[in-house]
Write an enzyme that holds these catalytic residues in place. Sequence first.
Site, PDB file in Angstrom:
ATOM      1  N   HIS A   1     -34.134  20.127   3.102  1.00  0.00           N
ATOM      2  CA  HIS A   1     -34.252  19.901   1.727  1.00  0.00           C
ATOM      3  C   HIS A   1     -35.498  18.897   1.806  1.00  0.00           C
ATOM      4  CE1 HIS A   1     -32.328  16.548   3.343  1.00  0.00           C
ATOM      5  NE2 HIS A   1     -32.411  15.763   2.359  1.00  0.00           N
ATOM      6  N   ASP A   2     -36.192  18.406   2.724  1.00  0.00           N
ATOM      7  CA  ASP A   2     -37.425  17.709   2.774  1.00  0.00           C
ATOM      8  C   ASP A   2     -38.593  18.403   3.226  1.00  0.00           C
ATOM      9  OD1 ASP A   2     -35.618  15.440   2.330  1.00  0.00           O
ATOM     10  OD2 ASP A   2     -35.372  15.042   4.387  1.00  0.00           O
TER      11      ASP A   2
ATOM     12  N   GLU B   1     -29.999  12.635  11.936  1.00  0.00           N
ATOM     13  CA  GLU B   1     -31.397  12.819  11.517  1.00  0.00           C
ATOM     14  C   GLU B   1     -32.180  11.761  11.972  1.00  0.00           C
ATOM     15  OE1 GLU B   1     -34.383  13.068   7.464  1.00  0.00           O
ATOM     16  OE2 GLU B   1     -32.780  11.673   7.735  1.00  0.00           O
TER      17      GLU B   1
ATOM     18  N   ASP C   1     -22.784  13.958   4.077  1.00  0.00           N
ATOM     19  CA  ASP C   1     -24.047  13.110   4.494  1.00  0.00           C
ATOM     20  C   ASP C   1     -23.474  11.854   4.223  1.00  0.00           C
ATOM     21  OD1 ASP C   1     -26.829  12.544   4.706  1.00  0.00           O
ATOM     22  OD2 ASP C   1     -27.251  14.517   3.610  1.00  0.00           O
TER      23      ASP C   1
ATOM     24  N   ASP D   1     -27.790  10.238   7.929  1.00  0.00           N
ATOM     25  CA  ASP D   1     -29.225  10.025   7.334  1.00  0.00           C
ATOM     26  C   ASP D   1     -30.142   9.040   8.215  1.00  0.00           C
ATOM     27  OD1 ASP D   1     -30.948  10.949   4.786  1.00  0.00           O
ATOM     28  OD2 ASP D   1     -30.822   8.764   4.572  1.00  0.00           O
TER      29      ASP D   1
HETATM   30  C1  GLC Z   1     -33.677  11.224   4.732  1.00  0.00           C
HETATM   31  C2  GLC Z   1     -33.242  12.449   3.407  1.00  0.00           C
HETATM   32  C3  GLC Z   1     -34.102  12.377   2.409  1.00  0.00           C
HETATM   33  C4  GLC Z   1     -34.300  11.024   1.939  1.00  0.00           C
HETATM   34  C5  GLC Z   1     -34.229  10.075   2.852  1.00  0.00           C
HETATM   35  C6  GLC Z   1     -33.887   8.684   2.577  1.00  0.00           C
HETATM   36  O1  GLC Z   1     -34.639  11.821   5.247  1.00  0.00           O
HETATM   37  O2  GLC Z   1     -33.143  13.670   4.185  1.00  0.00           O
HETATM   38  O3  GLC Z   1     -33.803  13.364   1.731  1.00  0.00           O
HETATM   39  O4  GLC Z   1     -35.050  10.872   1.046  1.00  0.00           O
HETATM   40  O5  GLC Z   1     -33.590  10.148   4.049  1.00  0.00           O
HETATM   41  O6  GLC Z   1     -32.658   8.473   2.367  1.00  0.00           O
END
Ligand code: GLC
Length: 548
Positions: free
Chosen positions: A341-342, A280, A119, A223
């Site tokens: 995980h979100d 993402e 990541d 991310d």
């Molecule tokens: C992304 C991650 C999440 C995190 C956010 C801030 O959405 O997947 O878990 O809280 O970014 O880094």
Amino acid sequence: MGSAGAEGKMRSRTEEPEVRWWQRGAIYQIYPRSFADSNGDGIGDLRGVTDRLDYLKDGSPDSLGVEAIWLSPFYPSPMADFGYDISDYTGVDPVFGTLNDFDELLAEAHRREIRVVVDWVPNHTSDRHPWFLESREGVDSAKRDWYVWRDARPDGGPPNNWTSSFAAVGSAWTLDEDTGQYYLHSFTSQQPDLNWDNPEVEAAMHDTLRFWLDRGVDGFRMDVINRIAKDPELADNPSSPEPGEPREIHHDQDWPSIHERLRGIRAVLDEYDDRMMVGEVHVYDLGRLVEYIASGDQLHLVHNFVFMYLPWDAAAMRASVDEFEALSGGRAWPAWFLSNHDHSRVVSRFGGGKLGEARARVAAMLLYTLRGTPFIYQGEELGLPDAPIPPDAVVDVDGRDPERAPVPWEPPSRAGPAAGFSTGEPWLPLSPEAERLNAASQSGDSDSLLSLVRRLAWLRRGDQCLQRGEQRSLDAGPGVFAYLRELHGTRMLVLLNFSEQQCRPSTTALPESGLLQASTHRGRDGNPSQLSLSDLVLGPNEGLLLRV
Ligand code: GLC
Ligand code: CA
């Protein structure tokens, strides 16, 4: 992995474009805190991952046969956002282990032909990162401009109306009393946003990529990458979409400068062999999303949240998959995921209980047979539901604890209350269904979801048509999402019944008969193996994969 040369040679021999590793099979997301704990402190760690690599791939059909793992952050962090607040981009947090542990994990993964994707969190650091500590020292600090600092509005309020992604946080601005200015944070106030308009920041962040590329990682999951490009004027976001506005405008993300920034990042990866970047990207317009991957010099893959948010509806899924295919026009390679995980887990989100479990089997077949790369979040192969979290056990600011409950490896009756995840007290409670939903029990049960996922992975691994065949949706009647994969005359038919009723898929566009490859239904497998499609009855929530 040192195999790029060999792959290059193979390419010229077969005159077929080689399927890249990140297209071939599933990429499995590991959330290290919750995967496996090697030292009994209740928190998963890197050694725990290394110990469990055979589960992910050991060369036999009795493993998941994953192509790669994506590791959520394991870097030094105060853990305000469980590792997404990084205080050092080039180390390992002691709770997860050491750089040596990482190198060992990487070597052991590569020995099994598992690529390793890490990541990368470029939008923000921790407020404990030395860059931010220096930046906040004063308005004249040499690193002041590495973050986004602004004066208050005349009334003393925050500089604009931007809000944090986390509803509980509210405004995206926090006043720093010492210097009298506000700093921007798109997430918690312990995650100040970096200022990507400053070339020094861009260069420093490129170096953090090189650090891991030099160590041998195969790629990055980037991310909230759409947030590294913002309106330099910091104009207010529209409170609601403007009438007649062609595209939804957010001033705090997805600014046109994103594409140049992605090209800069891609150029760093292209200094190395055969690396991959998946973003993402929270952009809900598929046309704009495709722009992140279609030019060949930006992202390789993108996480498609439009697809992830769809309801359990065959027509909606078909429309969205077809729209992506049409927009990409062969220029972009899709990636498909239904949880991470979100987000609430598939079983819970799509009905819960037995219904959710039946649908999770169909979802697995969908992900492994669509043209594109499947992403599987740890525990989805076991059909884990969201774990209930008692109020005094809640630790996440944004309600994401249920999907982060630790992975049960063995039945608690045999391995103790932490189900083989840990010998200590786990940092989050496990699912109360761990006795049934654990890796060991499902390994020994040919009807389990785990066994189905292993079969699907194995089928895909041995089948060029599933890996890279063309895809065409078929009309097969209401409630059924049907598509054909095709490569050099080999054809695979996928029939997914999204309804709870038995149905006969309409046969107009379907072939006469097919050879059964897999069914989500216990009892169907191999019995009989040649199915006539004109009188085929799909069970409720049944998915079928046939060679036709
Ligand atoms: C992304 C991650 C999440 C995190 C956010 C801030 O959405 O997947 O878990 O809280 O970014 O880094
Ligand atoms: Ca541990």
